[in-house]
Structures are given as structure tokens and as C-alpha cells.
Design an enzyme around this catalytic site. Structure first.
Site, PDB file in Angstrom:
ATOM      1  N   PHE A 167      -6.053  33.348 -64.390  1.00 19.85           N
ATOM      2  CA  PHE A 167      -4.633  33.836 -64.699  1.00 19.85           C
ATOM      3  C   PHE A 167      -4.350  34.084 -65.879  1.00 19.85           C
ATOM      4  CE2 PHE A 167      -3.712  29.158 -65.508  1.00 19.85           C
ATOM      5  CZ  PHE A 167      -2.717  29.419 -66.762  1.00 19.85           C
ATOM      6  N   LYS A 211     -11.914  40.573 -58.646  1.00 17.97           N
ATOM      7  CA  LYS A 211     -10.925  39.786 -57.823  1.00 17.97           C
ATOM      8  C   LYS A 211     -10.087  39.191 -58.815  1.00 17.97           C
ATOM      9  CE  LYS A 211     -10.227  36.085 -56.568  1.00 17.97           C
ATOM     10  NZ  LYS A 211      -8.980  35.390 -57.042  1.00 17.97           N
ATOM     11  N   GLU A 255      -4.719  35.321 -58.124  1.00 18.00           N
ATOM     12  CA  GLU A 255      -3.663  35.774 -57.226  1.00 18.00           C
ATOM     13  C   GLU A 255      -2.374  35.301 -58.026  1.00 18.00           C
ATOM     14  OE1 GLU A 255      -5.913  33.278 -57.131  1.00 18.00           O
ATOM     15  OE2 GLU A 255      -5.051  31.573 -56.266  1.00 18.00           O
ATOM     16  N   SER A 275     -11.653  27.545 -64.194  1.00 17.41           N
ATOM     17  CA  SER A 275     -11.781  25.962 -64.518  1.00 17.41           C
ATOM     18  C   SER A 275     -13.351  25.637 -64.211  1.00 17.41           C
ATOM     19  CB  SER A 275     -10.791  25.408 -63.657  1.00 17.41           C
ATOM     20  OG  SER A 275     -11.083  25.469 -62.329  1.00 17.41           O
ATOM     21  N   CYS A 321      -8.609  29.363 -73.208  1.00 23.78           N
ATOM     22  CA  CYS A 321      -9.693  28.618 -73.304  1.00 23.78           C
ATOM     23  C   CYS A 321     -10.131  28.388 -74.644  1.00 23.78           C
ATOM     24  CB  CYS A 321     -10.852  29.239 -72.438  1.00 23.78           C
ATOM     25  SG  CYS A 321     -11.255  30.847 -73.319  1.00 23.78           S
ATOM     26  N   GLU A 336      -8.798  18.505 -70.107  1.00 23.76           N
ATOM     27  CA  GLU A 336      -8.181  20.006 -70.291  1.00 23.76           C
ATOM     28  C   GLU A 336      -6.880  20.121 -69.874  1.00 23.76           C
ATOM     29  OE1 GLU A 336      -9.589  23.761 -68.371  1.00 23.76           O
ATOM     30  OE2 GLU A 336      -9.313  24.786 -70.462  1.00 23.76           O
TER      31      GLU A 336
HETATM   32  P1  NAD Z   1      -9.288  28.689 -61.660  1.00 24.82           P
HETATM   33  O1  NAD Z   1     -10.541  28.017 -61.636  1.00 24.82           O
HETATM   34  O2  NAD Z   1      -7.978  27.832 -60.767  1.00 24.82           O
HETATM   35  O3  NAD Z   1      -9.121  30.128 -60.984  1.00 24.82           O
HETATM   36  C1  NAD Z   1     -10.014  31.171 -61.402  1.00 24.82           C
HETATM   37  C2  NAD Z   1     -10.484  32.207 -60.149  1.00 24.82           C
HETATM   38  O4  NAD Z   1     -11.033  31.317 -59.245  1.00 24.82           O
HETATM   39  C3  NAD Z   1      -9.097  32.680 -59.563  1.00 24.82           C
HETATM   40  O5  NAD Z   1      -9.385  33.987 -59.382  1.00 24.82           O
HETATM   41  C4  NAD Z   1      -9.174  32.040 -58.347  1.00 24.82           C
HETATM   42  O6  NAD Z   1      -8.546  32.762 -57.180  1.00 24.82           O
HETATM   43  C5  NAD Z   1     -10.341  31.480 -57.905  1.00 24.82           C
HETATM   44  N1  NAD Z   1     -10.617  30.196 -57.404  1.00 24.82           N
HETATM   45  C6  NAD Z   1      -9.619  29.229 -57.539  1.00 24.82           C
HETATM   46  N2  NAD Z   1      -9.948  28.004 -56.698  1.00 24.82           N
HETATM   47  C7  NAD Z   1     -11.145  28.585 -56.254  1.00 24.82           C
HETATM   48  C8  NAD Z   1     -12.081  27.791 -55.293  1.00 24.82           C
HETATM   49  N3  NAD Z   1     -11.962  26.522 -54.820  1.00 24.82           N
HETATM   50  N4  NAD Z   1     -13.246  28.491 -54.594  1.00 24.82           N
HETATM   51  C9  NAD Z   1     -13.349  29.570 -55.161  1.00 24.82           C
HETATM   52  N5  NAD Z   1     -12.569  30.270 -56.134  1.00 24.82           N
HETATM   53  C10 NAD Z   1     -11.408  29.685 -56.579  1.00 24.82           C
HETATM   54  O7  NAD Z   1      -8.594  28.919 -63.139  1.00 24.82           O
HETATM   55  P2  NAD Z   1      -7.207  29.224 -63.619  1.00 24.82           P
HETATM   56  O8  NAD Z   1      -6.327  28.182 -63.262  1.00 24.82           O
HETATM   57  O9  NAD Z   1      -6.907  30.707 -63.156  1.00 24.82           O
HETATM   58  O10 NAD Z   1      -7.664  29.584 -65.266  1.00 24.82           O
HETATM   59  C11 NAD Z   1      -7.454  28.652 -66.175  1.00 24.82           C
HETATM   60  C12 NAD Z   1      -8.889  28.076 -66.489  1.00 24.82           C
HETATM   61  O11 NAD Z   1      -9.752  29.266 -66.979  1.00 24.82           O
HETATM   62  C13 NAD Z   1      -8.797  26.975 -67.545  1.00 24.82           C
HETATM   63  O12 NAD Z   1      -9.624  26.069 -67.084  1.00 24.82           O
HETATM   64  C14 NAD Z   1      -9.236  27.965 -68.732  1.00 24.82           C
HETATM   65  O13 NAD Z   1     -10.149  27.098 -69.755  1.00 24.82           O
HETATM   66  C15 NAD Z   1     -10.458  28.707 -68.117  1.00 24.82           C
HETATM   67  N6  NAD Z   1     -10.867  29.820 -68.635  1.00 24.82           N
HETATM   68  C16 NAD Z   1     -11.914  30.157 -69.410  1.00 24.82           C
HETATM   69  C17 NAD Z   1     -12.545  30.956 -70.400  1.00 24.82           C
HETATM   70  C18 NAD Z   1     -13.515  30.909 -70.956  1.00 24.82           C
HETATM   71  O14 NAD Z   1     -13.798  31.840 -71.651  1.00 24.82           O
HETATM   72  N7  NAD Z   1     -14.419  29.715 -70.992  1.00 24.82           N
HETATM   73  C19 NAD Z   1     -11.319  31.984 -70.402  1.00 24.82           C
HETATM   74  C20 NAD Z   1     -10.068  32.016 -69.897  1.00 24.82           C
HETATM   75  C21 NAD Z   1      -9.838  30.833 -68.852  1.00 24.82           C
END
Ligand code: NAD
Length: 492
Positions: A152, A176, A179, A229, A284, A385
Site C-alpha cells: 500500500f 495486482k 486493495e 511485509s 520500507c 517493524e
Molecule cells: P502486505 O504484506 O500486507 O501486503 C502486500 C500485498 O500482499 C498486498 O497486495 C496484499 O493484498 C497481499 N497480501 C496481504 N496478505 C496476504 C496473504 N496472507 N497472502 C497473499 N497475499 C497477501 O504489506 P503492506 O501492508 O501492503 O505493505 C507494507 C509492508 O511492505 C511493510 O512491511 C514494508 O516494509 C513493506 N515494503 C517493503 C519494501 C521493500 O522494498 N523491501 C517496499 C515497500 C514496502
């Protein structure tokens, strides 16, 4: 309601509403207003999306790379023309300030520019006469249908760490979005449509876990890029690779910033505040843990508390605002829980963002910048985090201990050092186990022509996003040995 965006899928060059009954509101985190509704697409819709990408592949991979990048040149101009509109949309759905959103849009465009070099980058190599009369060549071919699953916090930029390189290399693509923030990509896909990409080359499917699983289990998808994450990154990596796909999965982080006693404290505090509280700590690459060395403790603590307490918090569309809200009310509650937990672990709360209410934006999910002093290094708060504007302070006596603490951490996304000493900087660069590093820099975000690195639990895979890593990820090498003896050739 009037003004709410209808979130559609974009499949095979058509905008199609999802028929799913499973629907979520998209909320502006500063105002609490509903921006639109997103339906979590069905398994059949996911299949239709992948089928569209499969159908477009044969013709797209035969399109010369020089021709493929012409669409990216057009897209670059359309993105420039719509720069402010896209940036405003990012602020509205994600909460960051307009200035931060502009930075995101710029990074998005830079990746389009970088991918325009693919015709040259995609060249292979050859050796003449590996044996008498036999030549060997390596050529790069596209992998096939590829997909990105995005988080997000950068609704526009993150998919572009991958997408422009993927299509320039001759792959077709499925996106994708998160959401929570599907609106920006609705606008970006309108521009991609205007750029004239053939139907099916770029596709958009909205949804959450079920859509991700549908993509991971579809054998037609050959490569998956994920950013989110750590637990989900790990899950996506194992499920994708179990199905024989290529996968690159970027996860979470806890980024330490070391302040040496010889640093310029005013500059170090100002830059650290931007790192920790910029994007409300939801980057991140946000610095979330400061390790002061020796006599840096007092001057840095004073300066960072001052910077935290004076930061202007509010709706990001207001140009004077320096920090917006966190993404949801649940996220606000989680961040506040960690401030409380820090207190329980013995830290002093020197700046406290709990219970923040911004006048005029009472429904917003705001948390003011918070500083926790004296966190135990092995405690929950120092090792988790938080993804909010909370900066933990740890104090040590020497740089060796600072590096030891960094290397004991589970993440390896970024570490920074502020110092006047070349020797200290070099030692840090040599020894700290992270993939992105800042030396007198607070957010070491690699430019589009460098890989977005990340080590340990911040990354699962081999090849990173952006630049030459993206080229490697989105092409497969074919090595051909060939001979053409004169005597086997009928007319010569
Ligand atoms: P998230 O893991 O909750 O969601 C990421 C994506 O995965 C979304 O599209 C979501 O729909 C999908 N998703 C969520 N739960 C899922 C599951 N159980 N099974 C399959 N798909 C699932 O992450 P977020 O809250 O949207 O983003 C924040 C996180 O992203 C933080 O941990 C941040 O550090 C990380 N991030 C990392 C980088 C990097 O370069 N390392 C960059 C940006 C964000």
C-alpha cells in the site's frame, strides 16, 4: 456516492467491473472519506486476466524491442503531463504529503526512462570459433507472463520497479495492486491505454489474498515480483518457487541509523527526522532505530526531540504539512500499542503521538512523531517493524557495538551512518550487513539504474528490482552453438 471512483479491472485491453460480492471501501486516511469501492476479484476473473496476458504474448515477444520501448516513451510523456494529478491521487489514497507523492511519481517515471534502454541492455554476446567452424551465441528471450503484487505504501512507484522492464523485455504482465490503494493505478492504466500498448500486454486485477493465490497457482505465470511485509514475502516466495516460477520478494525492515559523536548534529537530526517521520514512517527505508555512539547521545537526543515535536502534521494536500496520517485506523491503533509497549520495556517517551487528533480532520488516522528513548536492543519494539512515525533510540559506547547490533537484527534493508570520519564510514560500509546503505544520507533509495537491494529477512530471491537485475529477472538466456560447414550447404 458522487465523486467516488469505480475501481475496475483492465483485462485484454478492456475495462471490466468485477462481479465479486466481496467489496471493500477505499478510504482517504486523512479525511476518512470514501474514495471508492474495490471488489476482490473472483478466481474466474483472475483466470481471465492471465489468459489475456497469455494471448498477447506471442505477438508481443515478436515485436522488436526498439518498437516495444516506443510505448514506454509515449507513456513517459503522458505521465509527465499528468504528474500533478497522479501525485494528488497518491496523497489522497495513501496519506503522504503532496511533496512526498511528487517524489514517488518522479521515481515511477525514472523507471520508465531506465527501461527505455532495454534494446541495448538486452543484447547477448557471442564467441566465434569455440571449436573450428563452430560459433556460440547467448541471446536473451522473455520469460513469458509475469506478475507483480504490490504493497500500500507506494501505490504508483512500486509496480514500476518491475513493469517497464518486464514489458520492454517482451513479457506480458499482470498487476495486482494493494486493495487499500487501488485508485492511482486506475489512472496510470488509463495512461497506458492511451500510450497504445496492444491489448493483453498490460493487465490489472484487483483483490487481496485469494487473487494472489490464484496468480501464484496459475502455471501460465512464469515470474512473480512481490513487495510487502516479510511474512507474506516469505509465503509468496515459497508458493511461487514450489510451482517452478521465478520469484523476487521484498519484505519488511527495521532500519538503523548510527550517529557518531563527530557528526554535524543539526544536519543529522534534520535528515533522520525526514527518514523516520517522512511518509509517516511508512517507508520500507524509513530509519526507525537510532544508535548514538558515545557523546552523540545528548545533542542528538535533544535535536531529534525538537524535530519530532515541531513537525507539522495534517492533510498532505495542504502544502505546508510535513507529515500525513498512517494508512488506517487499525494501523494507528497498532502504532500506539507499540509506543505503550516501548514504555513497558523501560523506554522514556520523549515525544508522544498517542491520541493525536488534527482539527478539521477528526476522522483521520494521525499519529504525531514519537520518540522512545533507551529501548532495550533485544526487546520487541527495537526488533519489530512498526511502520509508523516512531523512532527508537539506543545508546552505545563504540561503533563496533553499533555494527554488532545492526548485524544481530533479522532485517537487512538499509542502514545509515552520520559521521565526519572517512575511516568510520568505510568500516561501516564494509561491515554492516544490509543491502542499501546511506553515508550522511537518511533514505538510501537506489536510483532506477541501480538495483533496489535488501538482504536477510528483507528479501527472498536472487535478483532484485530495477536496472540490470530487472533485465536478468525478466529474460532467460539461450545459448546456441552452431556450425555451417560449407560442404553441408547446397548453394554457396
Ligand atoms: P502486505 O504484506 O500486507 O501486503 C502486500 C500485498 O500482499 C498486498 O497486495 C496484499 O493484498 C497481499 N497480501 C496481504 N496478505 C496476504 C496473504 N496472507 N497472502 C497473499 N497475499 C497477501 O504489506 P503492506 O501492508 O501492503 O505493505 C507494507 C509492508 O511492505 C511493510 O512491511 C514494508 O516494509 C513493506 N515494503 C517493503 C519494501 C521493500 O522494498 N523491501 C517496499 C515497500 C514496502
Amino acid at each position: 456516492m458522487k465523486g467516488e471512483m469505480e475501481i475496475l479491472n483492465y483485462i485484454g485491453g478492456q475495462w471490466v467491473p468485477s462481479r465479486s460480492e466481496d467489496m471493500q471501501d477505499v478510504i482517504n486516511p486523512a479525511t476518512g472519506e470514501v474514495l471508492g469501492h474495490v471488489r476482490l476479484s473472483t478466481a474466474e476473473e483472475v483466470k481471465n486476466t492471465v489468459d489475456a496476458a497469455v494471448g498477447a504474448l506471442p505477438s508481443w515477444r515478436r515485436t522488436p524491442a526498439t518498437e516495444r520501448v516506443q510505448y514506454l516513451f509515449k507513456l513517459k510523456n503522458l505521465l509527465e503531463d499528468n504528474f500533478e494529478d497522479l501525485s494528488r491521487m497518491i496523497t489522497m489514497e495513501c496519506g503522504k504529503t503532496l511533496e512526498e507523492a511528487r517524489g514517488e511519481t518522479r521515481r515511477l517515471i525514472e523507471n520508465v526512462e531506465s527501461a527505455c534502454g532495454i534494446p541495448q541492455l538486452m543484447q547477448g554476446y557471442n564467441s566465434e570459433d569455440i571449436a573450428r567452424g563452430i560459433d556460440e551465441v547467448m541471446i536473451r528471450q522473455p520469460v513469458g507472463v509475469c506478475a507483480v503484487i504490490a504493497p500500500f505504501n507506494f501505490p504508483g512507484m512500486v509496480p514500476f520497479w518491475f513493469l517497464p522492464y518486464a514489458v520492454a523485455c517482451g513479457n506480458t504482465y499482470v498487476v495486482k495492486p494493494s486493495e487499500k490503494v487501488p485508485c492511482t493505478l486506475q489512472k496510470v492504466f488509463r495512461l497506458m491505454e492511451q500510450a497504445g500498448f496492444p491489448p493483453g500486454v498490460l493487465n490489472l486485477v484487483n483483490g487481496a489474498k485469494d487473487v494472489v493465490d490464484g496468480l501464484l497457482d496459475d502455471p501460465a505465470i512464469r515470474a512473480v515480483s512481490f513487495v510487502g511485509s516479510t511474512p507474506v514475502a516469505k509465503y509468496v516466495y515459497s508458493r511461487a518457487t514450489a510451482g517452478g516460477k521465478r520469484a523476487q520478494c521484498q519484505g519488511g525492515a527495521k532500519n538503523p541509523i548510527v550517529i557518531m559523536p563527530d557528526a554535524d548534529m543539526e544536519m543529522a537530526a534534520r535528515i533522520t527526522a525526514d527518514s523516520a517521520f517522512g511518509c509517516a514512517g511508512q517507508r520500507c527505508l524509513a530509519g526507525s532505530l537510532v544508535i548514538t555512539v558515545g557523546e552523540a547521545k545528548k545533542p542528538f537526543t535533544d535535536a531529534i526531540v525538537e524535530a519530532a515535536s515541531t513537525r507539522i502534521v495534517g492533510y498532505g494536500l495542504d502544502e505546508k504539512v510535513q507529515m500525513g496520517p498512517v494508512i488506517t485506523q487499525q494501523s494507528k491503533a497498532r502504532v500506539e500499542h507499540f509506543i505503550e509497549q516501548g514504555e513497558k520495556e523501560g523506554a522514556r517517551v520523549l515525544a508522544d503521538g498517542r491520541g493525536t487528533v488534527i482539527k478539521g480532520y477528526e476522522k483521520g488516522s494521525f499519529v504525531r512523531p514519537s520518540v522512545l528513548d533507551g529501548l532495550p536492543p533485544a526487546g520487541e519494539v527495537a526488533t519489530t517493524e512498526i511502520f509508523g512515525p516512531v523512532l527508537g533510540l539506543i545508546h552505545v559506547e563504540g561503533i563496533d557495538r553499533a555494527i554488532e547490533l545492526i548485524n544481530a537484527g533479522r532485517y537487512g534493508n538499509m542502514a545509515c551512518i552520520f559521521t565526519d570520519s572517512g575511516a568510520a564510514a568505510r568500516k561501516f560500509r564494509y561491515e554492516a550487513e544490509v543491502g542499501n546503505m546511506g553515508i550522511n544520507i537518511g533514505i538510501a533509495a537506489p536510483m532506477a539504474f541501480f538495483p533496489f537491494s535488501g538482504w536477510k529477512d528483507s528479501f527472498f530471491g536472487d535478483l532484485h528490482g530495477q536496472s540490470l537485475d530487472a533485465l536478468e529477472f525478466f529474460t532467460q538466456k539461450k545459448v546456441v552453438a552452431e556450425r555451417w560447414p560449407k560442404e553441408w550447404t547446397r548453394k554457396f
